[in-house]
Write a protein that holds these residues in place. Structure first.
Motif, PDB file in Angstrom:
ATOM      1  N   VAL A  56       0.430  -0.869   0.225  1.00  0.00           N
ATOM      2  CA  VAL A  56      -0.121   0.179   0.092  1.00  0.00           C
ATOM      3  C   VAL A  56       1.065   0.777   0.126  1.00  0.00           C
ATOM      4  O   VAL A  56       1.746   1.324   0.582  1.00  0.00           O
ATOM      5  N   VAL A  57       0.789   1.795  -0.765  1.00  0.00           N
ATOM      6  CA  VAL A  57       1.246   3.669  -1.182  1.00  0.00           C
ATOM      7  C   VAL A  57       0.094   4.656   0.239  1.00  0.00           C
ATOM      8  O   VAL A  57      -0.930   4.804  -0.510  1.00  0.00           O
ATOM      9  N   PRO A  58       0.723   5.031   1.099  1.00  0.00           N
ATOM     10  CA  PRO A  58       0.145   5.798   1.935  1.00  0.00           C
ATOM     11  C   PRO A  58      -0.181   6.818   1.207  1.00  0.00           C
ATOM     12  O   PRO A  58       0.605   7.625   0.575  1.00  0.00           O
ATOM     13  N   LEU A  59      -1.524   7.595   1.950  1.00  0.00           N
ATOM     14  CA  LEU A  59      -2.100   8.787   0.829  1.00  0.00           C
ATOM     15  C   LEU A  59      -1.714   9.959   1.234  1.00  0.00           C
ATOM     16  O   LEU A  59      -1.917  11.094   1.340  1.00  0.00           O
ATOM     17  N   SER A  60      -1.302   9.893   2.948  1.00  0.00           N
ATOM     18  CA  SER A  60      -1.032  10.887   3.087  1.00  0.00           C
ATOM     19  C   SER A  60       0.108  11.847   3.020  1.00  0.00           C
ATOM     20  O   SER A  60       1.042  12.040   1.801  1.00  0.00           O
ATOM     21  N   GLY A  61      -0.705  13.638   2.568  1.00  0.00           N
ATOM     22  CA  GLY A  61       0.726  14.702   1.769  1.00  0.00           C
ATOM     23  C   GLY A  61       0.199  13.962  -0.297  1.00  0.00           C
ATOM     24  O   GLY A  61       1.403  14.846  -0.343  1.00  0.00           O
ATOM     25  N   VAL A  62      -0.386  13.311  -0.054  1.00  0.00           N
ATOM     26  CA  VAL A  62      -0.151  12.634  -1.585  1.00  0.00           C
ATOM     27  C   VAL A  62      -1.803  13.326  -2.168  1.00  0.00           C
ATOM     28  O   VAL A  62      -3.276  13.806  -1.647  1.00  0.00           O
ATOM     29  N   TYR A  63      -1.416  14.237  -3.322  1.00  0.00           N
ATOM     30  CA  TYR A  63      -2.912  14.824  -3.958  1.00  0.00           C
ATOM     31  C   TYR A  63      -3.470  14.223  -5.434  1.00  0.00           C
ATOM     32  O   TYR A  63      -2.840  13.214  -5.999  1.00  0.00           O
ATOM     33  N   ILE A  64      -4.611  13.498  -4.692  1.00  0.00           N
ATOM     34  CA  ILE A  64      -5.722  12.715  -5.745  1.00  0.00           C
ATOM     35  C   ILE A  64      -6.611  13.415  -6.153  1.00  0.00           C
ATOM     36  O   ILE A  64      -7.305  14.267  -5.674  1.00  0.00           O
ATOM     37  N   PRO A  65      -6.234  13.292  -7.719  1.00  0.00           N
ATOM     38  CA  PRO A  65      -7.286  14.535  -8.292  1.00  0.00           C
ATOM     39  C   PRO A  65      -8.547  14.053  -8.604  1.00  0.00           C
ATOM     40  O   PRO A  65      -9.145  12.572  -8.206  1.00  0.00           O
ATOM     41  N   GLY A 140      -6.599  30.340 -20.826  1.00  0.00           N
ATOM     42  CA  GLY A 140      -6.337  31.008 -19.652  1.00  0.00           C
ATOM     43  C   GLY A 140      -5.325  29.171 -19.424  1.00  0.00           C
ATOM     44  O   GLY A 140      -4.279  29.236 -18.322  1.00  0.00           O
ATOM     45  N   LEU A 141      -5.431  28.256 -20.372  1.00  0.00           N
ATOM     46  CA  LEU A 141      -5.047  26.978 -20.002  1.00  0.00           C
ATOM     47  C   LEU A 141      -3.890  26.383 -20.924  1.00  0.00           C
ATOM     48  O   LEU A 141      -4.075  27.447 -21.801  1.00  0.00           O
ATOM     49  N   GLY A 142      -2.628  26.125 -20.587  1.00  0.00           N
ATOM     50  CA  GLY A 142      -1.372  26.160 -21.553  1.00  0.00           C
ATOM     51  C   GLY A 142      -0.307  25.823 -20.634  1.00  0.00           C
ATOM     52  O   GLY A 142      -0.166  25.992 -19.717  1.00  0.00           O
ATOM     53  N   LYS A 143       0.502  26.472 -21.922  1.00  0.00           N
ATOM     54  CA  LYS A 143       1.651  26.464 -20.942  1.00  0.00           C
ATOM     55  C   LYS A 143       2.025  27.383 -20.392  1.00  0.00           C
ATOM     56  O   LYS A 143       2.032  28.961 -20.629  1.00  0.00           O
ATOM     57  N   LEU A 144       3.152  27.461 -19.466  1.00  0.00           N
ATOM     58  CA  LEU A 144       3.691  28.798 -18.273  1.00  0.00           C
ATOM     59  C   LEU A 144       4.717  29.514 -18.461  1.00  0.00           C
ATOM     60  O   LEU A 144       5.661  28.016 -18.261  1.00  0.00           O
ATOM     61  N   GLU A 145       4.518  30.416 -18.823  1.00  0.00           N
ATOM     62  CA  GLU A 145       6.124  30.986 -19.507  1.00  0.00           C
ATOM     63  C   GLU A 145       6.575  31.461 -18.450  1.00  0.00           C
ATOM     64  O   GLU A 145       6.542  32.927 -17.903  1.00  0.00           O
ATOM     65  N   GLY A 146       8.563  31.155 -18.044  1.00  0.00           N
ATOM     66  CA  GLY A 146       8.806  31.353 -17.292  1.00  0.00           C
ATOM     67  C   GLY A 146       8.719  31.188 -15.418  1.00  0.00           C
ATOM     68  O   GLY A 146       8.376  30.886 -15.481  1.00  0.00           O
ATOM     69  N   GLY A 147       9.440  32.181 -14.249  1.00  0.00           N
ATOM     70  CA  GLY A 147       8.769  32.085 -12.944  1.00  0.00           C
ATOM     71  C   GLY A 147       9.253  30.586 -12.254  1.00  0.00           C
ATOM     72  O   GLY A 147      10.252  29.613 -13.216  1.00  0.00           O
ATOM     73  N   TYR A 148       8.689  30.768 -11.305  1.00  0.00           N
ATOM     74  CA  TYR A 148       9.181  29.369 -11.056  1.00  0.00           C
ATOM     75  C   TYR A 148       8.259  28.575 -10.094  1.00  0.00           C
ATOM     76  O   TYR A 148       7.227  28.542  -9.839  1.00  0.00           O
ATOM     77  N   ILE A 149       8.606  27.113  -9.532  1.00  0.00           N
ATOM     78  CA  ILE A 149       7.538  26.388  -8.975  1.00  0.00           C
ATOM     79  C   ILE A 149       7.487  26.028  -7.542  1.00  0.00           C
ATOM     80  O   ILE A 149       8.839  26.024  -7.138  1.00  0.00           O
ATOM     81  N   LEU A 150       7.008  26.743  -6.590  1.00  0.00           N
ATOM     82  CA  LEU A 150       7.143  26.182  -4.883  1.00  0.00           C
ATOM     83  C   LEU A 150       5.654  24.634  -4.951  1.00  0.00           C
ATOM     84  O   LEU A 150       5.345  25.140  -6.162  1.00  0.00           O
ATOM     85  N   GLU A 151       6.096  24.560  -3.632  1.00  0.00           N
ATOM     86  CA  GLU A 151       4.838  23.803  -3.246  1.00  0.00           C
ATOM     87  C   GLU A 151       4.583  23.333  -2.020  1.00  0.00           C
ATOM     88  O   GLU A 151       5.302  24.339  -1.350  1.00  0.00           O
ATOM     89  N   VAL A 152       2.999  23.143  -2.068  1.00  0.00           N
ATOM     90  CA  VAL A 152       2.807  23.282  -0.694  1.00  0.00           C
ATOM     91  C   VAL A 152       1.761  21.715  -0.681  1.00  0.00           C
ATOM     92  O   VAL A 152       1.347  21.277  -1.497  1.00  0.00           O
ATOM     93  N   GLU A 153       1.825  20.982   0.878  1.00  0.00           N
ATOM     94  CA  GLU A 153       0.971  19.901   0.803  1.00  0.00           C
ATOM     95  C   GLU A 153      -0.583  20.358   0.249  1.00  0.00           C
ATOM     96  O   GLU A 153      -0.659  21.739   0.383  1.00  0.00           O
ATOM     97  N   PRO A 154      -1.266  19.309  -1.024  1.00  0.00           N
ATOM     98  CA  PRO A 154      -2.191  19.014  -1.906  1.00  0.00           C
ATOM     99  C   PRO A 154      -3.498  19.867  -0.241  1.00  0.00           C
ATOM    100  O   PRO A 154      -4.529  20.781  -0.939  1.00  0.00           O
TER     101      PRO A 154
END
Length: 230
Positions: A56-65, A140-154
């Motif tokens: 089992v892969v625990p779901l804590s902190g995982v994004y479920i679409p 509004g959807l599609g490629k995002l140009e430049g910038g940075y990716i940050l992350e938080v818990e979903p």
């Protein structure tokens, strides 16, 4: 012991105690075998069946679409008429590249993507157990140009956005940044300089740590003012 059998679908969400398999399967991570020989889940997670091993892969902190989610993805593979997208989830996103007469209805420039490109996409369909279908064929959807990716818990995404986008407005105005928040916990940021970007990163960590405490918006506003005053 009765004959061997798998009792769930691979990558199916399972709950603690749920029967996963019986018979001569090996025990993987976060499972146990009960007195009757049934292999059961120890944790909430995804059933992971590889050859003769059940885990089992625990779901804590995982994004479920879920259908309708807006996600920030990274192109991980392009194969024939299919684009595979990493959406920070156990499930890969799939974008079919339009062919034939379908190309007359879409902006094909959106599909001019390469490995590593960052995109904003919408979850079009997901059955809960297999690859999910994404779309970028909307304004509004599609490629995002430049910038940075940050992350938080979903799970913290609603606090990053706030009621009526109150927290997101504070983050944007205080740092002068363009910010897009995905339901998968990825945050695309384009800041005026590294100073604002680092202040934003610290603010996000503070939101994660203090999301359960009231008055968070005021504290984040004061925090950013102090961080950026020097």
């Amino acid at each position: 012991m009765s004959e061997s059998a798998i009792l769930v679908k691979n990558r199916e969400v399972v709950v603690p105690g749920q029967p996963l398999a019986k018979g001569r399967f090996k025990l993987g991570r976060d499972v146990y075998r009960d007195e009757s020989g049934i292999i059961r889940a120890k944790k909430l997670g995804l059933a992971d069946i590889k050859e003769d091993t059940v885990s089992v892969v625990p779901l804590s902190g995982v994004y479920i679409p879920k259908e309708g989610d807006i996600v920030i993805g990274i192109i991980s593979r392009i194969s024939g008429s299919t684009i595979i997208v990493d959406i920070r989830s156990p499930y890969q996103g799939v974008i079919p590249i339009p062919r034939g007469r379908a190309t007359e209805r879409v902006d094909m420039r959106k599909y001019d993507l390469k490995l590593g490109d960052v995109i904003l996409a919408k979850v079009k369909a997901f059955d809960g157990s297999s690859s999910l279908l994404l779309t970028i064929d909307m304004e509004g959807l599609g490629k995002l140009e430049g910038g940075y990716i940050l992350e938080v818990e979903p799970a913290k995404v609603p606090r990053v956005i706030g009621k009526r986008q109150s927290m997101l407005t504070i983050l944007k105005e205080k740092t002068g940044s363009d910010i897009i928040v995905g339901n998968n916990g990825r945050i695309w940021v384009r800041s005026p300089s590294l100073k604002e970007l680092l202040a934003l990163e610290k603010a996000l960590r503070k939101i994660e740590a203090e999301s359960h405490v009231s008055g968070l918006s005021d504290r984040i506003s004061s925090f950013l003012t102090q961080e950026l005053s020097g």
